[in-house]
Design a protein around this motif. Structure first.
Motif, PDB file in Angstrom:
ATOM      1  N   ILE A 479       0.910  -1.248   0.045  1.00 29.94           N
ATOM      2  CA  ILE A 479      -0.342  -0.172   0.372  1.00 29.94           C
ATOM      3  C   ILE A 479       0.892   1.491  -0.016  1.00 29.94           C
ATOM      4  O   ILE A 479       1.771   1.718   1.153  1.00 29.94           O
ATOM      5  N   THR A 480       0.626   1.934  -0.726  1.00 30.23           N
ATOM      6  CA  THR A 480       1.772   3.657  -1.022  1.00 30.23           C
ATOM      7  C   THR A 480       0.621   4.299  -0.837  1.00 30.23           C
ATOM      8  O   THR A 480      -0.317   4.634  -1.918  1.00 30.23           O
ATOM      9  N   VAL A 481       0.367   4.782  -0.208  1.00 34.71           N
ATOM     10  CA  VAL A 481      -0.710   6.426   0.349  1.00 34.71           C
ATOM     11  C   VAL A 481      -0.224   7.725  -1.156  1.00 34.71           C
ATOM     12  O   VAL A 481       0.933   8.178   0.071  1.00 34.71           O
ATOM     13  N   ILE A 482      -1.091   8.150  -1.531  1.00 39.48           N
ATOM     14  CA  ILE A 482      -0.960   9.580  -1.908  1.00 39.48           C
ATOM     15  C   ILE A 482      -1.284  10.518  -1.662  1.00 39.48           C
ATOM     16  O   ILE A 482      -2.410  10.307  -1.628  1.00 39.48           O
ATOM     17  N   ALA A 483      -0.119  11.559  -1.041  1.00 38.44           N
ATOM     18  CA  ALA A 483      -1.174  12.398  -0.679  1.00 38.44           C
ATOM     19  C   ALA A 483      -1.349  13.569  -2.124  1.00 38.44           C
ATOM     20  O   ALA A 483      -0.150  13.820  -2.695  1.00 38.44           O
ATOM     21  N   SER A 484      -2.621  14.118  -2.611  1.00 36.33           N
ATOM     22  CA  SER A 484      -2.958  14.568  -3.956  1.00 36.33           C
ATOM     23  C   SER A 484      -3.051  15.727  -3.944  1.00 36.33           C
ATOM     24  O   SER A 484      -4.582  16.146  -3.301  1.00 36.33           O
ATOM     25  N   VAL A 485      -2.795  16.986  -4.335  1.00 36.67           N
ATOM     26  CA  VAL A 485      -2.313  18.263  -3.051  1.00 36.67           C
ATOM     27  C   VAL A 485      -2.688  19.645  -4.747  1.00 36.67           C
ATOM     28  O   VAL A 485      -1.812  19.235  -5.475  1.00 36.67           O
ATOM     29  N   GLN A 486      -2.609  20.562  -4.145  1.00 35.58           N
ATOM     30  CA  GLN A 486      -2.734  21.668  -5.290  1.00 35.58           C
ATOM     31  C   GLN A 486      -1.845  22.646  -4.424  1.00 35.58           C
ATOM     32  O   GLN A 486      -3.037  23.346  -3.794  1.00 35.58           O
ATOM     33  N   PRO A 487      -1.257  23.121  -5.407  1.00 35.86           N
ATOM     34  CA  PRO A 487      -0.476  24.111  -4.554  1.00 35.86           C
ATOM     35  C   PRO A 487      -1.182  25.749  -4.901  1.00 35.86           C
ATOM     36  O   PRO A 487      -1.229  26.280  -3.767  1.00 35.86           O
ATOM     37  N   THR A 488      -1.705  25.643  -6.052  1.00 34.01           N
ATOM     38  CA  THR A 488      -2.376  26.854  -5.777  1.00 34.01           C
ATOM     39  C   THR A 488      -3.626  26.987  -4.981  1.00 34.01           C
ATOM     40  O   THR A 488      -3.845  28.325  -4.320  1.00 34.01           O
ATOM     41  N   ALA A 523       1.115  13.734  -5.943  1.00 35.33           N
ATOM     42  CA  ALA A 523       0.662  14.824  -6.859  1.00 35.33           C
ATOM     43  C   ALA A 523       0.036  15.796  -7.006  1.00 35.33           C
ATOM     44  O   ALA A 523      -0.604  16.137  -5.936  1.00 35.33           O
ATOM     45  N   LEU A 524       1.056  17.207  -7.265  1.00 37.88           N
ATOM     46  CA  LEU A 524      -0.011  17.536  -7.722  1.00 37.88           C
ATOM     47  C   LEU A 524      -0.953  17.968  -8.848  1.00 37.88           C
ATOM     48  O   LEU A 524      -1.137  18.066  -9.668  1.00 37.88           O
ATOM     49  N   GLY A 525      -1.631  18.870  -8.929  1.00 33.59           N
ATOM     50  CA  GLY A 525      -2.596  19.253  -9.586  1.00 33.59           C
ATOM     51  C   GLY A 525      -3.839  20.783  -9.282  1.00 33.59           C
ATOM     52  O   GLY A 525      -2.678  21.049  -8.169  1.00 33.59           O
ATOM     53  N   SER A 526      -4.594  20.622  -9.855  1.00 37.50           N
ATOM     54  CA  SER A 526      -5.543  22.429  -9.271  1.00 37.50           C
ATOM     55  C   SER A 526      -6.473  22.435  -9.137  1.00 37.50           C
ATOM     56  O   SER A 526      -7.439  23.211  -8.350  1.00 37.50           O
ATOM     57  N   ASP A 527      -7.441  21.614  -8.816  1.00 40.80           N
ATOM     58  CA  ASP A 527      -8.592  21.458  -8.110  1.00 40.80           C
ATOM     59  C   ASP A 527      -9.470  22.730  -9.480  1.00 40.80           C
ATOM     60  O   ASP A 527     -10.437  22.519  -9.144  1.00 40.80           O
ATOM     61  N   PHE A 528      -8.816  22.291 -10.793  1.00 43.93           N
ATOM     62  CA  PHE A 528      -9.639  23.465 -12.141  1.00 43.93           C
ATOM     63  C   PHE A 528     -11.618  22.327 -11.985  1.00 43.93           C
ATOM     64  O   PHE A 528     -11.127  21.755 -11.336  1.00 43.93           O
TER      65      PHE A 528
END
Length: 633
Positions: A479-488, A523-528
């Motif tokens: 199991i690898t738990v990933i934090a999917s976060v949004q810097p903006t 992992a990075l994103g924006s939540d657009f």
């Protein structure tokens, strides 16, 4: 500091027993083409429209067209290709054949590879390819090449909807109403038909002079707007503001909604604002596939122009899933999509019956999205302690913890990646508990050998819970738990965050460095459309913790500068890390031999240029499968 009129705070119906206890920059030509085809689409039958767009994509709606079947892309004078491989190698040339990368290295190395392999290639077709002169393409002098960038968390159709009637930037509720008025006047078909449903997106009460939710009365105060069915989505997607006409269609309203809030005035009357699950009460006309297609095209236009080659959609409902599945069947996906299926606890469990979609014509859907709590901006994030600016509330769990404890393990056991929205520190802790309990007896209880559950947002996390992200992987290696976060999000929320959370708890908000240093993956994103989908805006926010104009509450070094990422970490966060988070790291995320030729040519070197120049960077070309999808190469 925003002024608050707490004495006038609207009375809110109870959300749950839990709550009561815890209380655009694309080319002009591309835009012209898109606008023209939208007009044609409205006139065409649905089936003709769908088939027509398949042809348009194959003929380069956004890009300059075909490249040679085999070519070398090089920088003439220096290494400028950031491969994002395990050594973070920077190469001078990239050798591409068809949709795949053959080789990387210096210009001399690529030429030697070409010459030496021409005589030993086992494939007769390959022998003939290698015997012809190597076609060359050179990037401009200051340009660089990076792997195709991915957004790990966005909302594709919602972004397209937000482009139709954007409300973001409205200085107050009156200005938002004015935008609705201007939209109606600009569309005679809507102006002359008061029954036409109107949808907008992006109002944000946290930046208004008086921070309070709007009311249907403000919509009724405008002679053009009043009497129409209108629903306006908030910037964070967790609140909707409706007109009187829609509110009357919803009557009678329940006293309370599990996992949501009906905003009420001091007399107990609904004001027309609904939070989280209370939004499900709003009656909307169903979207057609033509509606979805038009919204999809708006999103694609912007995404490709910003260097995005892959989008992770955080919540396909069944009709959206079917739409994207049909688009994949038609070959109509000009961008890669990783879709999370929407979880509805009121629907019979489907994890042991539904078929996963694995890289079918650029579409993958092998994960499920579950909501744990609400949002910080609208006061719905579930906290251990009450909000500093609203001691009467600790937020609420949108999904009861018992449901999380039941369904997260079930989906994981049936081989689904479980991606859980969690904002508040309490919500994040509960989700980690549920993940930890998912596989008590080891990998034999799982399907496959690797599970990668994700926490979407992971915004407020106690240090001991941030450490658990990595610890779970240590205790349970599969199991690898990933934090999917949004810097903006960080640079948007930093202006009101301390007032809402207090000076100590705010240190745990958007603590990206703490999460990475714990050994966890992000992992990075924006939540657009909540934030700008431009990955360079996210890159800038991640490494500076500054607003686009260089400001922060803590000065020019950034908001909690100790939480900044390095440029390498930020680049990987938008390339190989999202690939890993979507099980596609074998093909995507780095520029290495054997991988798919998805890459982006940027006008300047974001890895070395001054931070205040990063957002001046332009996308010269976006390439998917070795073909130019946007721009010119």
């Amino acid at each position: 500091m925003l002024e608050r009129r707490k004495s006038d705070r609207p009375v809110q119906a109870k959300a749950t027993s839990e709550q009561s206890q815890a209380a655009r920059s694309s080319s002009r030509e591309a835009k012209h083409k898109t606008s023209r085809f939208f007009t044609l689409g409205k006139l065409a039958a649905g089936s003709i429209l769908l088939a027509g767009f398949s042809l348009l994509y194959r003929t380069g709606l956004y890009g300059s067209g075909s490249l040679p079947s085999t070519y070398a892309l090089c920088s003439a004078t220096r290494p400028a290709i950031y491969t994002a491989d395990s050594g973070n190698t920077v190469s001078q040339c990239l050798l591409v054949r068809g949709s795949r990368i053959l080789h990387t290295g210096s210009l001399d190395e690529v030429k030697r590879f070409w010459d030496s392999n021409s005589s030993v290639a086992h494939d007769q077709e390959m022998q003939s390819v290698l015997k012809v002169p190597l076609a060359m393409r050179y990037v401009p002098p200051n340009a660089i090449v990076v792997p195709g960038m991915s957004d790990s968390h966005g909302h594709i159709l919602e972004y397209g909807a937000s482009r139709l009637l954007p409300l973001e930037g409205s200085k107050d509720s009156r200005a938002a109403v004015d935008r609705v008025r201007d939209y109606i006047i600009a569309h005679p078909d809507i102006l002359n038909d008061t029954s036409r449903y109107i949808e907008g997106w992006g109002w944000d009460h946290t930046v208004w002079p008086v921070e309070e939710f709007p009311s249907y009365r403000e919509l009724e105060g405008d002679a053009i707007v009043r009497g129409r069915p209108i629903v306006l989505q908030s910037k964070d997607g967790h609140a909707q503001w409706v007109s009187k006409a829609l509110l009357e269609q919803m009557l009678p309203l329940p006293d309370s909604v599990d996992g949501g809030i009906i905003i009420r005035d001091k007399d107990g009357n609904a004001t027309g604002v609904f939070l989280d699950k209370a939004q499900d009460l709003i009656k909307k006309p169903p979207l057609t596939d033509v509606d979805r297609l038009l919204r999809f095209k708006l999103t694609v236009e912007d995404a490709l122009s910003k260097g995005l080659t892959s989008l992770h959609d955080a919540g396909f409902d069944p009709t959206s899933l079917q739409f994207f599945r049909s688009q994949a069947e038609l070959g109509n996906l000009p961008i890669r999509i990783y879709g999370m299926r929407y979880f509805n606890e009121n629907v019979e469990y489907w994890g042991n019956q539904a078929t996963k979609i694995i890289d079918h014509n650029r579409l993958t859907s092998r994960s499920v999205k579950i909501y744990a709590d609400g949002a910080l901006r609208s006061g719905g994030a579930a906290l251990f302690e009450p909000y500093t600016d609203n001691p009467e509330s600790s937020g609420f769990m949108r999904t009861d913890p018992s449901v999380l404890y039941e369904f997260i393990p079930r989906f994981m056991k049936d081989g689904w990646q479980v991606n859980t929205h969690a904002i508040g520190d309490r919500a994040n802790s509960i989700v980690l508990d549920a993940i930890e309990s998912a596989v008590p007896n080891g990998p034999d209880d799982t399907v496959g050998t690797s599970l990668r559950p994700r926490i979407e947002h992971a915004q407020i996390m106690r240090p001991k819970d941030a450490a658990r992200l990595a610890k779970l992987g240590g205790q349970l290696p599969f199991i690898t738990v990933i934090a999917s976060v949004q810097p903006t999000h960080a640079v948007s929320d930093m202006w009101y965050a301390q007032e809402r959370l207090g000076p100590e708890r705010v240190k745990n908000l958007y603590a990206f460095r703490t999460i990475i240093d714990s050994g966890a993956r992000v992992a990075l994103g924006s939540d657009f459309p909540v934030e700008d989908m431009n990955p360079l805006a996210g890159f800038h926010a991640a490494i500076t913790r500054l607003s686009p104009d260089g400001r922060s509450p803590h000065g020019p070094n950034g908001w909690f500068p100790e939480q900044r990422l390095t440029r390498v970490e930020a680049l990987r966060g938008f390339t190989i890390d999202p690939a890993y988070a979507s099980f596609s790291e074998g093909d995507l995320g780095t520029l290495e031999p054997g991988k798919v030729a998805d890459y982006v040519v940027l006008s300047q070197d974001i890895m070395t240029v001054a931070v205040d120049k990063i957002l001046e960077t332009k996308v010269i070309a976006t390439v998917i499968d070795g073909e130019v999808a946007f721009g010119t190469l």
